[in-house]
Design an enzyme around this catalytic site. Structure first.
Site, PDB file in Angstrom:
ATOM      1  CB  SER A 123     -16.898 -20.522 -13.514  1.00 26.99           C
ATOM      2  OG  SER A 123     -15.663 -20.395 -14.170  1.00 26.99           O
ATOM      3  CE1 TYR A 148     -17.922 -14.479 -13.248  1.00 26.74           C
ATOM      4  CE2 TYR A 148     -15.955 -15.825 -13.578  1.00 26.74           C
ATOM      5  CZ  TYR A 148     -17.311 -15.613 -13.757  1.00 26.74           C
ATOM      6  OH  TYR A 148     -18.061 -16.555 -14.423  1.00 26.74           O
ATOM      7  CE  LYS A 152     -20.264 -16.997 -11.986  1.00 25.90           C
ATOM      8  NZ  LYS A 152     -21.680 -16.916 -12.265  1.00 25.90           N
TER       9      LYS A 152
HETATM   10  P1  NAD Z   1     -23.469 -12.501 -20.362  1.00 25.70           P
HETATM   11  O1  NAD Z   1     -22.884 -11.258 -19.812  1.00 25.70           O
HETATM   12  O2  NAD Z   1     -23.667 -12.584 -21.831  1.00 25.70           O
HETATM   13  O3  NAD Z   1     -24.870 -12.808 -19.650  1.00 25.70           O
HETATM   14  C1  NAD Z   1     -25.136 -12.437 -18.325  1.00 25.70           C
HETATM   15  C2  NAD Z   1     -26.409 -11.611 -18.345  1.00 25.70           C
HETATM   16  O4  NAD Z   1     -26.751 -11.226 -17.022  1.00 25.70           O
HETATM   17  C3  NAD Z   1     -26.284 -10.331 -19.172  1.00 25.70           C
HETATM   18  O5  NAD Z   1     -27.317 -10.326 -20.128  1.00 25.70           O
HETATM   19  C4  NAD Z   1     -26.447  -9.203 -18.151  1.00 25.70           C
HETATM   20  O6  NAD Z   1     -27.123  -8.090 -18.710  1.00 25.70           O
HETATM   21  C5  NAD Z   1     -27.255  -9.889 -17.076  1.00 25.70           C
HETATM   22  N1  NAD Z   1     -27.105  -9.346 -15.724  1.00 25.70           N
HETATM   23  C6  NAD Z   1     -25.949  -9.082 -15.051  1.00 25.70           C
HETATM   24  N2  NAD Z   1     -26.233  -8.637 -13.824  1.00 25.70           N
HETATM   25  C7  NAD Z   1     -27.590  -8.633 -13.700  1.00 25.70           C
HETATM   26  C8  NAD Z   1     -28.480  -8.263 -12.671  1.00 25.70           C
HETATM   27  N3  NAD Z   1     -28.035  -7.805 -11.498  1.00 25.70           N
HETATM   28  N4  NAD Z   1     -29.808  -8.369 -12.904  1.00 25.70           N
HETATM   29  C9  NAD Z   1     -30.276  -8.809 -14.076  1.00 25.70           C
HETATM   30  N5  NAD Z   1     -29.481  -9.176 -15.095  1.00 25.70           N
HETATM   31  C10 NAD Z   1     -28.148  -9.073 -14.907  1.00 25.70           C
HETATM   32  O7  NAD Z   1     -22.593 -13.710 -19.840  1.00 25.70           O
HETATM   33  P2  NAD Z   1     -22.653 -15.264 -20.242  1.00 25.70           P
HETATM   34  O8  NAD Z   1     -21.374 -15.609 -20.884  1.00 25.70           O
HETATM   35  O9  NAD Z   1     -23.928 -15.569 -20.915  1.00 25.70           O
HETATM   36  O10 NAD Z   1     -22.618 -15.901 -18.780  1.00 25.70           O
HETATM   37  C11 NAD Z   1     -23.783 -16.361 -18.133  1.00 25.70           C
HETATM   38  C12 NAD Z   1     -23.404 -16.902 -16.771  1.00 25.70           C
HETATM   39  O11 NAD Z   1     -22.472 -17.959 -16.927  1.00 25.70           O
HETATM   40  C13 NAD Z   1     -22.725 -15.863 -15.870  1.00 25.70           C
HETATM   41  O12 NAD Z   1     -23.163 -16.068 -14.549  1.00 25.70           O
HETATM   42  C14 NAD Z   1     -21.259 -16.210 -15.995  1.00 25.70           C
HETATM   43  O13 NAD Z   1     -20.533 -15.838 -14.855  1.00 25.70           O
HETATM   44  C15 NAD Z   1     -21.330 -17.714 -16.127  1.00 25.70           C
HETATM   45  N6  NAD Z   1     -20.155 -18.288 -16.796  1.00 25.70           N
HETATM   46  C16 NAD Z   1     -19.785 -17.800 -18.029  1.00 25.70           C
HETATM   47  C17 NAD Z   1     -18.669 -18.331 -18.657  1.00 25.70           C
HETATM   48  C18 NAD Z   1     -18.204 -17.798 -19.973  1.00 25.70           C
HETATM   49  O14 NAD Z   1     -17.044 -17.998 -20.326  1.00 25.70           O
HETATM   50  N7  NAD Z   1     -19.047 -17.140 -20.774  1.00 25.70           N
HETATM   51  C19 NAD Z   1     -17.951 -19.361 -18.045  1.00 25.70           C
HETATM   52  C20 NAD Z   1     -18.367 -19.841 -16.795  1.00 25.70           C
HETATM   53  C21 NAD Z   1     -19.483 -19.283 -16.196  1.00 25.70           C
HETATM   54  C1  WQD Z   2      -8.389 -18.816 -23.062  1.00 21.65           C
HETATM   55  C2  WQD Z   2      -6.914 -18.948 -23.404  1.00 21.65           C
HETATM   56  C3  WQD Z   2      -5.570 -17.152 -22.550  1.00 21.65           C
HETATM   57  C4  WQD Z   2      -7.416 -14.012 -24.982  1.00 21.65           C
HETATM   58  C5  WQD Z   2     -12.162 -17.197 -18.682  1.00 21.65           C
HETATM   59  C6  WQD Z   2     -12.422 -16.953 -17.232  1.00 21.65           C
HETATM   60  C7  WQD Z   2     -13.137 -18.115 -16.621  1.00 21.65           C
HETATM   61  C8  WQD Z   2     -14.382 -18.472 -17.428  1.00 21.65           C
HETATM   62  C9  WQD Z   2     -14.103 -18.609 -18.877  1.00 21.65           C
HETATM   63  C10 WQD Z   2     -16.265 -17.398 -16.543  1.00 21.65           C
HETATM   64  C11 WQD Z   2      -5.972 -18.599 -22.255  1.00 21.65           C
HETATM   65  C12 WQD Z   2      -5.585 -17.129 -24.062  1.00 21.65           C
HETATM   66  C13 WQD Z   2      -7.091 -15.223 -24.406  1.00 21.65           C
HETATM   67  C14 WQD Z   2      -6.475 -13.376 -25.832  1.00 21.65           C
HETATM   68  C15 WQD Z   2      -4.971 -15.221 -25.481  1.00 21.65           C
HETATM   69  N1  WQD Z   2     -15.344 -17.432 -17.359  1.00 21.65           N
HETATM   70  N2  WQD Z   2      -5.888 -15.815 -24.657  1.00 21.65           N
HETATM   71  N3  WQD Z   2      -5.290 -14.017 -26.056  1.00 21.65           N
HETATM   72  O1  WQD Z   2      -9.099 -17.324 -19.179  1.00 21.65           O
HETATM   73  O2  WQD Z   2      -9.596 -19.751 -19.737  1.00 21.65           O
HETATM   74  O3  WQD Z   2     -11.353 -18.343 -18.806  1.00 21.65           O
HETATM   75  O4  WQD Z   2     -13.403 -17.448 -19.350  1.00 21.65           O
HETATM   76  O5  WQD Z   2     -16.448 -18.089 -15.595  1.00 21.65           O
HETATM   77  O6  WQD Z   2     -13.444 -17.754 -15.319  1.00 21.65           O
HETATM   78  O7  WQD Z   2     -11.183 -16.750 -16.575  1.00 21.65           O
HETATM   79  O8  WQD Z   2     -10.653 -17.937 -21.110  1.00 21.65           O
HETATM   80  O9  WQD Z   2     -10.955 -17.175 -23.408  1.00 21.65           O
HETATM   81  O10 WQD Z   2      -9.961 -15.586 -21.717  1.00 21.65           O
HETATM   82  O11 WQD Z   2      -8.621 -17.528 -22.490  1.00 21.65           O
HETATM   83  O12 WQD Z   2      -3.892 -15.747 -25.715  1.00 21.65           O
HETATM   84  O13 WQD Z   2      -6.703 -12.269 -26.364  1.00 21.65           O
HETATM   85  O14 WQD Z   2      -6.614 -18.001 -24.451  1.00 21.65           O
HETATM   86  O15 WQD Z   2      -4.304 -16.801 -22.052  1.00 21.65           O
HETATM   87  O16 WQD Z   2      -4.851 -19.456 -22.363  1.00 21.65           O
HETATM   88  P1  WQD Z   2     -10.033 -18.334 -19.652  1.00 21.65           P
HETATM   89  P2  WQD Z   2     -10.109 -16.985 -22.219  1.00 21.65           P
END
Ligand code: NAD
Ligand code: WQD
Length: 357
Positions: A123, A148, A152
């Site tokens: 991330s 979190y 990562k």
């Molecule tokens: P998500 O929660 O929809 O998917 C993650 C999945 O992992 C879920 O289905 C959950 O049930 C499963 N899971 C969690 N712990 C587990 C375990 N111990 N064993 C088996 N399954 C498990 O989230 P997502 O948005 O699809 O994110 C996927 C990956 O990408 C995550 O690692 C997340 O940290 C990373 N990521 C997400 C974002 C984002 O904004 N969505 C941004 C950067 C990184």
């Molecule tokens: C986006 C913008 C908020 C909600 C997060 C995690 C990051 C990554 C992606 C996993 C910001 C604003 C949000 C709301 C708002 N995840 N906001 N009202 O914070 O950039 O990233 O998700 O790795 O680690 O921190 O994403 O969608 O929460 O926010 O004003 O109800 O929207 O302040 O500027 P963020 P976000």
């Protein structure tokens, strides 16, 4: 290739499964269903006309992982993890246990089964509050503002150490910016449990009538309109980036250093012969107000907003320099903000309660 996709029923994992199948690969899904529904992969099967064998298991169950991996798996796409930033601050041990403990058990099972190719969901949070934007892979990793983010960063280090210790491993650390949107069919998408933490799911739920108004977390940032700026990336583009990374790893010849990318950019990106780091973003930042306006245009619905205090841990601006992925993977995002919002809305309108029917 035959892929084990962990977190396969989740938001990004289900989209990646679909793109892998479309690219001609086979997928076996694993998930403990702690934050997702089995229904997502059923829909992937319906959309692709392909079977996706599914194992409901926890990645911390090393024996279960080893059993699956011994079924002819060539590589692992590792999405499984807990991802709620606020929750991680309240329950740090649960986050470290699940994300780091889970990755350790998974990689140990991979080692035992002789599967040594891994694509990991990192991330942009690993950059912390960067000194400058756009953020390229040379930007030093910073201090994430929550457990979190640290999970990562620590997993990246573990995988980097593993690759350095054993050249048979090949690893891709993919640093996502802000994944949003849904598959164009509207059949799969993001289905957060409870109150959404992230912007676009919250806006979608306001538009569909599940919530009253969006709180904008701060309008006094040093950005053009005072609201936070992020690099939103369509989840289908993100998923395609994974397919490219997989193909890159499969084609890399780690025994032949002459074929490796020796450019200063690759070296500076904390990459090594068998451990690569790529940003997956569009390279463009949009403010919260711009995101709301794009969603209103795409949906034809108004999204009431109210300005609220800044959210602790948020930064003003975060967007990628995605040049390295373009150069090395031949990948770049193809969907613009309007397409992201159109597809987010399409999914939400067709599935107002998510996968729950
Ligand atoms: P998500 O929660 O929809 O998917 C993650 C999945 O992992 C879920 O289905 C959950 O049930 C499963 N899971 C969690 N712990 C587990 C375990 N111990 N064993 C088996 N399954 C498990 O989230 P997502 O948005 O699809 O994110 C996927 C990956 O990408 C995550 O690692 C997340 O940290 C990373 N990521 C997400 C974002 C984002 O904004 N969505 C941004 C950067 C990184
Ligand atoms: C986006 C913008 C908020 C909600 C997060 C995690 C990051 C990554 C992606 C996993 C910001 C604003 C949000 C709301 C708002 N995840 N906001 N009202 O914070 O950039 O990233 O998700 O790795 O680690 O921190 O994403 O969608 O929460 O926010 O004003 O109800 O929207 O302040 O500027 P963020 P976000």
């Amino acid at each position: 290739m035959k892929l084990l996709v962990t977190g396969a029923t989740g938001y990004i994992g289900s989209h990646a499964a679909l793109e892998l199948l479309d690219a001609g690969h086979e997928v076996v899904g694993v998930d403990n269903l702690s934050n997702s529904s089995r229904e997502s992969l059923r829909r992937v099967e319906a959309l692709t006309g392909r079977d996706v064998p599914f194992v409901q298991a926890d990645i911390r169950d090393r024996a279960a992982m080893e059993d699956v991996l011994r079924e002819g798996i060539d590589a692992v796409m590792h999405f499984a993890g807990l991802k709620a930033v606020g929750e991680s601050t309240e329950q740090p041990l649960a986050y470290y246990e699940n994300n780091i403990g889970g990755t350790l058990a998974l990689t140990q099972a991979m080692e035992a089964a002789g599967v040594r190719r891994m694509i990991f969901s990192s991330s942009a949070t690993v950059y912390g509050d960067p000194a400058r934007v756009p953020i390229d892979e040379n930007t030093p990793t910073g201090r994430p503002s929550n457990p979190y983010g640290y999970s990562k960063l620590m997993i990246e280090q573990i995988l980097r150490d593993l690759a350095a210790a054993d050249s048979r491993w090949s690893v891709a650390l993919l640093r996502y910016f802000n994944p949003v949107g849904a598959h164009a069919s509207g059949q799969i998408g993001e289905d957060p449990q409870g109150i959404p933490n992230n912007l676009v799911p919250y806006i979608s739920q306001v538009a569909v009538g599940r919530r009253e108004a969006l709180s904008i977390f701060g309008d006094d940032y040093p950005t053009p309109d005072g609201t936070g700026v992020r690099d939103y990336i369509h989840v289908v583009d993100l998923a395609r980036g994974h397919v490219r990374a997989l193909e890159f790893l499969a084609n890399a010849v780690s025994e032949r250093p002459d074929q490796l990318d020796q450019s200063p950019q690759a070296a500076g990106a904390q990459a090594s012969a068998n451990c690569h780091v790529w940003n997956l973003g569009t390279g463009r930042g949009y403010s919260v107000r711009e995101a709301v306006a794009a969603f209103e245009k795409a949906s034809g619905r108004s999204v009431p907003v109210q300005v609220a205090p800044r959210r602790p841990g948020d930064i003003a601006e975060c967007y990628a320099d995605p040049t390295l992925a373009r150069q090395q993977l031949g990948w770049q995002a193809g969907h613009d903000l309007d397409a992201m919002m159109r597809d987010a809305w399409h999914w939400q309108r067709q599935n107002p309660q998510g996968y729950e029917v």
